[in-house]
Write a protein that holds these residues in place. Structure first.
Motif, short mmCIF file in Angstrom:
data_model
loop_
_atom_site.label_atom_id
_atom_site.label_comp_id
_atom_site.label_asym_id
_atom_site.label_seq_id
_atom_site.Cartn_x
_atom_site.Cartn_y
_atom_site.Cartn_z
N GLN A 48 -0.50 23.17 -9.34
CA GLN A 48 -1.55 23.67 -8.44
C GLN A 48 -1.50 23.26 -6.92
O GLN A 48 -1.89 24.01 -6.15
CB GLN A 48 -2.91 22.95 -9.32
CG GLN A 48 -3.11 23.80 -10.59
CD GLN A 48 -3.96 22.79 -11.20
OE1 GLN A 48 -4.48 21.92 -10.96
NE2 GLN A 48 -4.52 23.48 -12.44
N SER A 49 -1.12 22.03 -6.68
CA SER A 49 -1.19 21.58 -5.22
C SER A 49 0.04 22.53 -4.47
O SER A 49 -0.29 22.65 -3.39
CB SER A 49 -0.56 19.99 -5.28
OG SER A 49 -1.57 19.27 -5.90
N THR A 55 1.86 19.57 -1.92
CA THR A 55 0.88 20.46 -1.20
C THR A 55 1.71 20.97 0.25
O THR A 55 1.66 22.03 0.57
CB THR A 55 -0.66 19.98 -0.98
OG1 THR A 55 -1.08 19.44 -2.15
CG2 THR A 55 -1.45 21.07 -0.35
N LEU A 82 -7.66 19.22 -2.54
CA LEU A 82 -6.82 18.39 -3.00
C LEU A 82 -7.36 17.83 -4.51
O LEU A 82 -8.43 17.04 -4.32
CB LEU A 82 -6.33 17.40 -2.44
CG LEU A 82 -4.98 17.70 -1.29
CD1 LEU A 82 -4.83 16.71 -0.41
CD2 LEU A 82 -4.24 18.24 -1.80
N LYS A 83 -7.05 17.95 -5.59
CA LYS A 83 -7.63 17.50 -6.58
C LYS A 83 -7.08 15.88 -6.78
O LYS A 83 -7.89 15.32 -7.30
CB LYS A 83 -6.99 18.07 -7.82
CG LYS A 83 -7.65 19.49 -8.02
CD LYS A 83 -7.24 20.35 -9.51
CE LYS A 83 -7.94 21.54 -9.31
NZ LYS A 83 -8.40 22.20 -10.41
N ASN A 84 -6.10 15.55 -6.15
CA ASN A 84 -5.41 14.30 -6.11
C ASN A 84 -4.90 13.98 -4.96
O ASN A 84 -3.68 14.91 -4.48
CB ASN A 84 -4.48 13.97 -7.14
CG ASN A 84 -4.01 12.40 -7.39
OD1 ASN A 84 -4.18 11.91 -6.45
ND2 ASN A 84 -3.97 12.20 -8.47
N LYS A 85 -5.28 13.06 -4.05
CA LYS A 85 -4.35 12.86 -2.71
C LYS A 85 -3.19 12.48 -2.81
O LYS A 85 -2.24 12.74 -1.91
CB LYS A 85 -5.36 11.86 -1.90
CG LYS A 85 -5.32 10.47 -2.33
CD LYS A 85 -6.07 9.57 -1.59
CE LYS A 85 -5.78 8.06 -2.12
NZ LYS A 85 -6.47 7.38 -1.04
N SER A 138 -1.06 14.01 -4.39
CA SER A 138 -0.18 15.30 -4.30
C SER A 138 -0.03 16.03 -2.80
O SER A 138 0.31 17.08 -2.81
CB SER A 138 -0.84 16.28 -5.47
OG SER A 138 -2.13 16.72 -5.00
N LEU A 139 -0.60 15.18 -1.90
CA LEU A 139 -0.59 15.89 -0.53
C LEU A 139 1.17 16.33 -0.25
O LEU A 139 1.31 17.26 0.36
CB LEU A 139 -1.02 14.77 0.45
CG LEU A 139 -0.66 15.20 2.08
CD1 LEU A 139 -1.66 16.45 2.27
CD2 LEU A 139 -1.44 14.08 2.75
N LEU A 153 -1.87 25.70 -3.76
CA LEU A 153 -2.69 25.42 -2.59
C LEU A 153 -2.20 25.42 -1.21
O LEU A 153 -2.59 26.19 -0.25
CB LEU A 153 -3.48 24.12 -2.96
CG LEU A 153 -4.45 23.73 -2.13
CD1 LEU A 153 -5.69 24.66 -1.93
CD2 LEU A 153 -5.00 22.17 -2.19
N LEU A 176 -0.64 19.53 -12.28
CA LEU A 176 -1.39 19.27 -10.94
C LEU A 176 -0.68 19.65 -9.90
O LEU A 176 -0.90 20.18 -8.78
CB LEU A 176 -1.53 17.61 -11.02
CG LEU A 176 -2.15 17.00 -9.59
CD1 LEU A 176 -3.66 17.41 -9.41
CD2 LEU A 176 -1.98 15.32 -9.55
N ASN A 177 0.84 19.46 -9.90
CA ASN A 177 1.46 19.48 -8.79
C ASN A 177 1.78 21.17 -8.52
O ASN A 177 2.23 21.69 -7.34
CB ASN A 177 2.79 18.63 -9.03
CG ASN A 177 2.71 17.34 -8.36
OD1 ASN A 177 2.38 17.13 -7.12
ND2 ASN A 177 2.46 16.52 -9.30
#
Length: 165
Positions: A148-149, A114, A105-108, A110-111, A152, A145-146
């Motif tokens: 990508q999340s 993800t 995770l690049k930024n928690k 965005s869990l 993922l 970012l989202n």
């Protein structure tokens, strides 16, 4: 084709449970489904239990997922698994943070998105509807970012499904 899909998203205040359910409901609506959504807030400040039910299908009358009928339970915090397990159908799918490599995770923050990516592998909603819903519900600076999340989470679900076969 299944008539009505029942999804419960649960976690703690501040984790983005309600935002995740907004994105799911929006994606299902964009896919042409009738959608109903409800929320249960615990403590109003950060850290209280929060859950949201999302039901969609050709025609949905009630926003509440009956106990034992959730097709998928998405849990953003491990402490909420047992608290919410009763809502899960006998053959339902539990998606929790343990499905992901937290280091990826690049930024928690965005869990939630993800885990929506992992959820998307279990629902009949095309990726373009998910991405449009993510864009509609999040600020433009958060889109990349989202995206990508989400990818993922979707990839993690695909790997998990392949391993189960």
């Amino acid at each position: 084709m299944k008539n009505i899909y029942n999804v419960v998203i649960a976690g703690l205040g501040g984790q983005g449970v309600l935002k995740a359910s907004d994105i799911l409901a929006d994606a299902a609506f964009r896919a042409g489904y009738d959608v109903k959504k409800s929320e249960l807030h615990g403590m109003s400040q950060r850290g209280g239990s929060v859950s949201s039910d999302v039901r969609f299908g050709p025609q949905v009358w009630s926003p509440m997922v009956p106990t034992g009928e959730a097709d998928v339970l998405v849990v953003l915090d491990e402490t909420q698994v047992e608290v919410n397990r009763a809502v899960l159908a006998p053959n339902g799918v539990l998606i929790g943070p343990d499905r992901l490599d937290a280091a990826a995770l690049k930024n928690k923050k965005s869990l939630n998105v993800t885990l929506l990516g992992a959820l998307s592998a279990h629902l009949p909603i095309a990726s373009e509807h998910w991405l449009a819903a993510i864009h509609a519900n999040l600020a433009p600076k958060l889109h990349k970012l989202n995206e990508q999340s989400f990818a993922l989470g979707r990839a993690a679900a695909a790997v998990r499904e392949a391993a189960a076969v």
